[in-house]
Design a protein around this motif. Structure first.
Motif, short mmCIF file in Angstrom:
data_model
loop_
_atom_site.label_atom_id
_atom_site.label_comp_id
_atom_site.label_asym_id
_atom_site.label_seq_id
_atom_site.Cartn_x
_atom_site.Cartn_y
_atom_site.Cartn_z
N TYR A 97 0.84 -1.20 0.00
CA TYR A 97 0.00 0.00 0.00
C TYR A 97 0.88 1.25 0.00
N ASN A 98 1.91 1.26 0.86
CA ASN A 98 2.82 2.42 0.91
C ASN A 98 3.50 2.66 -0.43
N ASP A 99 3.88 1.56 -1.10
CA ASP A 99 4.60 1.67 -2.38
C ASP A 99 3.67 1.98 -3.55
N GLY A 100 2.37 1.96 -3.30
CA GLY A 100 1.41 2.22 -4.39
C GLY A 100 1.25 1.05 -5.35
N THR A 101 1.70 -0.15 -4.92
CA THR A 101 1.58 -1.31 -5.82
C THR A 101 0.38 -2.18 -5.47
N MET A 102 -0.41 -1.76 -4.50
CA MET A 102 -1.58 -2.55 -4.14
C MET A 102 -2.69 -2.31 -5.14
N SER A 103 -3.35 -3.38 -5.57
CA SER A 103 -4.43 -3.22 -6.53
C SER A 103 -5.76 -3.65 -5.92
N ASP A 104 -6.84 -3.18 -6.52
CA ASP A 104 -8.17 -3.61 -6.10
C ASP A 104 -8.66 -4.64 -7.10
N PHE A 105 -9.32 -5.64 -6.57
CA PHE A 105 -9.87 -6.67 -7.44
C PHE A 105 -11.36 -6.82 -7.14
N ILE A 106 -12.16 -6.68 -8.17
CA ILE A 106 -13.59 -6.91 -8.00
C ILE A 106 -13.99 -7.98 -9.01
N PRO A 107 -14.50 -9.09 -8.55
CA PRO A 107 -14.84 -10.16 -9.49
C PRO A 107 -15.93 -9.69 -10.47
N THR A 108 -15.82 -10.12 -11.71
CA THR A 108 -16.86 -9.82 -12.69
C THR A 108 -18.04 -10.75 -12.46
N ASP A 109 -19.15 -10.44 -13.11
CA ASP A 109 -20.31 -11.34 -12.99
C ASP A 109 -19.96 -12.73 -13.50
N GLU A 110 -19.10 -12.76 -14.52
CA GLU A 110 -18.68 -14.07 -15.06
C GLU A 110 -17.90 -14.87 -14.02
N ASP A 111 -16.98 -14.17 -13.30
CA ASP A 111 -16.23 -14.83 -12.22
C ASP A 111 -17.20 -15.45 -11.23
N LEU A 112 -18.24 -14.68 -10.88
CA LEU A 112 -19.20 -15.17 -9.90
C LEU A 112 -19.97 -16.36 -10.45
N GLU A 113 -20.34 -16.28 -11.73
CA GLU A 113 -21.12 -17.39 -12.32
C GLU A 113 -20.36 -18.71 -12.22
N LYS A 114 -19.03 -18.63 -12.41
CA LYS A 114 -18.22 -19.85 -12.29
C LYS A 114 -18.34 -20.44 -10.89
N GLY A 115 -18.32 -19.56 -9.89
CA GLY A 115 -18.47 -20.04 -8.52
C GLY A 115 -19.85 -20.64 -8.28
N PHE A 116 -20.87 -19.91 -8.77
CA PHE A 116 -22.24 -20.38 -8.56
C PHE A 116 -22.49 -21.74 -9.23
N ALA A 117 -21.76 -21.98 -10.33
CA ALA A 117 -21.94 -23.25 -11.04
C ALA A 117 -21.56 -24.44 -10.16
N SER A 118 -20.76 -24.18 -9.12
CA SER A 118 -20.35 -25.29 -8.24
C SER A 118 -21.35 -25.54 -7.12
N LEU A 119 -22.44 -24.75 -7.06
CA LEU A 119 -23.44 -24.96 -6.00
C LEU A 119 -24.16 -26.30 -6.21
N PRO A 120 -24.36 -27.05 -5.15
CA PRO A 120 -25.05 -28.34 -5.28
C PRO A 120 -26.55 -28.13 -5.49
N GLN A 121 -27.20 -29.08 -6.07
CA GLN A 121 -28.66 -29.04 -6.22
C GLN A 121 -29.28 -29.70 -5.01
N ILE A 122 -29.94 -28.92 -4.18
CA ILE A 122 -30.53 -29.48 -2.97
C ILE A 122 -32.02 -29.17 -2.96
N GLU A 123 -32.84 -30.19 -2.76
CA GLU A 123 -34.26 -29.93 -2.59
C GLU A 123 -34.53 -29.63 -1.13
N GLU A 124 -35.16 -28.50 -0.86
CA GLU A 124 -35.43 -28.17 0.54
C GLU A 124 -36.85 -28.54 0.92
#
Lengths: 456, 456
Positions: free
Chosen positions: A429-456
């Motif tokens: 942070y002091n050196d100014g080399t820290m970056s911000d990362f915000i996942p794209t909707d596509e990044d999130l979709e990849k994660g959501f694809a791993s959700l199990p199918q559960i009947e509640e």
């Protein structure tokens, strides 16, 4: 009238002797954990091979409002508790805000964080049950350090699986965990079946808390008289951490204060759960109505952008499933994200309360968090951990709103850790080399694809 | 009778509002500093180009017993003081000693040490005088961190010369000092005349506190409206640190205790001087007779093996001369020695009291110190700085003597810092690669050869 003191202490006599179980007052209880094979609610018998027995009971107990803290745990607590409640006079002045800011400082022990509150309890119950070894995972290293400390105290051997990217960013965590006599293994490792599989599937991965959990659980269930312990997410952890808010409430009452806003950072939920529970009780029973805010990293936004669904608690899918806000167990946070708060899910208790509208969540970017951390360090003489600094960011933002509106709100936040092991991130942070990362909707979709199918 | 609490707090109201000047009660006053050119006692006029004016007055004041702490400094103190006095129940139990062990814990601030007590005062007086920049040196990094913190607080630019071997052993000190906005330069450097000369005379040297002082003083006197500040050795520093012992005395009285033995580590004297002054007063006035023990490293044994003589305070010989126990300004401690306590001399106050038989000194080896540190961390949940761990070693040794004799002595020691920035040394100890270094008589003779010839 005399000026309120900077730091408000409790005596040992004033220290709470019971944990508060927020589930008892929730109308909608957190959904039960499910067996990963049958998808049926997990029974006590199915849990006890993984967790120690008393902790399983606490995990399943949705009814007992207050649970006695065993005397032996109280004795351990007295080494580092009660923790001070501090009025952030200097920060208030620097901001020029009419708001009153208080923080509960949980960093005054070797582990450098609040994690010791649950470690002390969990290792005590393990020792009482006669277990001969323990395993766990750690992300930023706070939990691993706290647990190695507690394991040294109760003299039980411990193996810690540490998320590889943190292990590499924080070499001194290894030294401190070894100083307390525990073994530490970067995860994913080749010491477990699930670790080998993950390494094969994601070559060169920096790991995640989900991977490390899988490895630690596998190691526990394949070792005689060994159990697994976990520092966040679980109901029992929120229970043990409730002591933070219980103390804070008594301390605030000493200066006739009560928070309008309660703020915690949100990774797995132990931090927020710890500070909020006592105040959530007032909200659930109608005694008061403070605003409760979870601050999560924009890089791993499980509440603000996740789904409320049953999901695997771990990447290897060996653990029970929990209903929670989640990004999917295969969501991999950017390695550029410093410190903890990398978990894909959120405590089922916190998730249910969020779902039911009892708390709000905001996501903040990393550089904004370090900006807040630096201001806080310069004004309050405590260098905060990056995780806790999310709460500081949240508190500063609320205090700045007060500056605009002229409202003198009372803000309470949880400062759960010191940043002494996070200087690589501060340097970036002091050196100014820290970056911000915000996942794209596509990044999130990849994660959501791993959700199990559960009947509640 | 209720068990004595683990931690004994003071309220802000109970906090001392005056520093105690132990010189006022000394029969033999510490010898005056001498001008390095004329060898005549240094006058106020000669001191003020180096140090800020109010501090010069405090330096020369051998008579005023109690000096008011300015209100602004009291406000700063309240951010991190009063510090807790802690009963080492868990350590006592691990040792099986009948002794009662108490420690004053000064590590609860970003600087991680007691150094902030004097930094807060010195920077305040500098700001009040209207100075526009400051320089200092740091050994292990505690003083540099504390001063950068105080300089950020009062908004004065600061340059820190850090002993090169520590700079390299502790890269994160750089990050933290920079986080507070100060410049940090490894010493000896090429930014000063004296630094260049030392580099030429001792190629590849890891530096010493003596070198770093020379550089910082040169920089201060060659810069407009700039002064030099020092974190140890000086009378003013012992004065500011007296708050440690004053608080400890009040805290012990709260539980009807008084120390039979008071222990501090001894590098330049700020640690020992801080804890002992309040009790030395009782000794000097005949009110009580506690034993006072200085614990120094066997690798840099200025009291146990040094000479009581006028010596240069710095390697470059630009500073005034002080009469003190010293190994000679050209004594170079082994680079294998971890952390601070590397200074060749000792506070003139502590030296005079030692010379007059008011305190005793012991020297301990590094691996024995880390053995004590590790036991302390495992039992008391605080990971101590290597410097403070010398005092822990001393306290443990005294407690073990009690175990043999069956005496239930009351032991008080000063735990001035946390070891979060010393994990390289801990790792070396864990790995078994840490070595002990004890200078030979020949090594010492080389240092003594650098002593100046002064007629008294």
């Amino acid at each position: 009238m005399a000026k309120e003191p900077k730091r408000i202490f409790l005596t040992e006599d004033e220290m709470p002797t019971q944990w508060y179980n927020v589930r008892a007052d929730m109308k909608n209880k957190p959904a039960p954990m499910l067996h990963p094979g049958t998808h049926k609610p997990l029974t006590l018998e199915e849990m006890t091979p993984i967790f120690c027995e008393e902790l399983c009971k606490q995990e399943l107990d949705n009814d007992t409002r207050f649970i006695d803290i065993p005397e032996e745990v109280q004795e351990f607590y007295k080494i580092f508790r009660p923790s001070p409640l501090i009025r952030a006079y200097q920060l208030e002045k620097a901001l020029g805000t009419p708001a009153k800011i208080y923080y509960k400082f949980e960093g005054n022990n070797t582990s450098g964080s609040h994690k010791l509150n649950s470690a002390a309890a969990q290792v005590y119950y393990a020792k009482k049950q006669g277990l001969t070894s323990l395993t766990t995972e750690t992300g930023a290293g706070q939990w691993g350090t706290a647990l190695s400390m507690a394991s040294a105290f109760y003299n039980i051997p411990l193996t810690v699986y540490m998320v590889k990217v943190s292990y590499e960013q924080k070499p001194f965590r290894k030294s401190i965990i070894e100083t307390f006599g525990a073994d530490i293994v970067p995860s994913p490792s080749n010491t477990t079946k699930v670790g080998r599989e993950i390494n094969e599937k994601f070559p060169g991965t920096g790991g995640s808390l989900g991977c490390a959990i899988s490895e630690a659980v596998e190691k526990a269930v394949t070792t005689d008289n060994c159990r697994y312990v976990l520092g966040s997410v679980l109901n029992q952890v929120i229970l043990h951490q409730s002591i933070i808010g219980e103390e804070a409430k008594i301390q605030m009452a000493k200066v006739d204060a009560y928070p309008d806003i309660v703020i915690g950072c949100a990774g797995g939920g132990s931090n927020l759960g710890g500070i909020m529970s006592a105040f959530m009780r007032d909200k659930l029973t109608g005694a008061a109505n403070p605003e409760i805010i979870a601050v999560e990293p924009a890089s791993c936004p499980s509440m603000t952008r996740g789904k409320f669904a049953y999901d695997f608690a771990d990447t290897g899918h060996v653990c029970p499933l929990a209903k929670m806000y989640t990004l999917g167990s295969e969501f991999m946070p950017s390695p550029s994200h410093a410190g903890g708060l990398r978990y894909h899910g959120m405590s089922p208790i916190v998730s249910q309360l969020y779902h039911d509208g009892y708390l709000k969540a905001v996501a903040v970017e990393q550089t904004k968090v370090f900006e807040a951390a630096e201001l806080f360090a310069k004004t309050e003489t405590i260098l905060p951990a990056p995780e806790s600094s999310h709460a500081i960011r949240g508190a500063i933002d609320e205090a700045l709103k007060c500056k605009e509106t002229g409202e003198a709100k009372t803000i309470l936040f949880n400062l759960t850790g010191t940043g002494f092991f996070d200087m690589t991130a501060y340097q970036a942070y002091n050196d100014g080399t820290m970056s911000d990362f915000i996942p794209t909707d596509e990044d999130l979709e990849k994660g959501f694809a791993s959700l199990p199918q559960i009947e509640e």
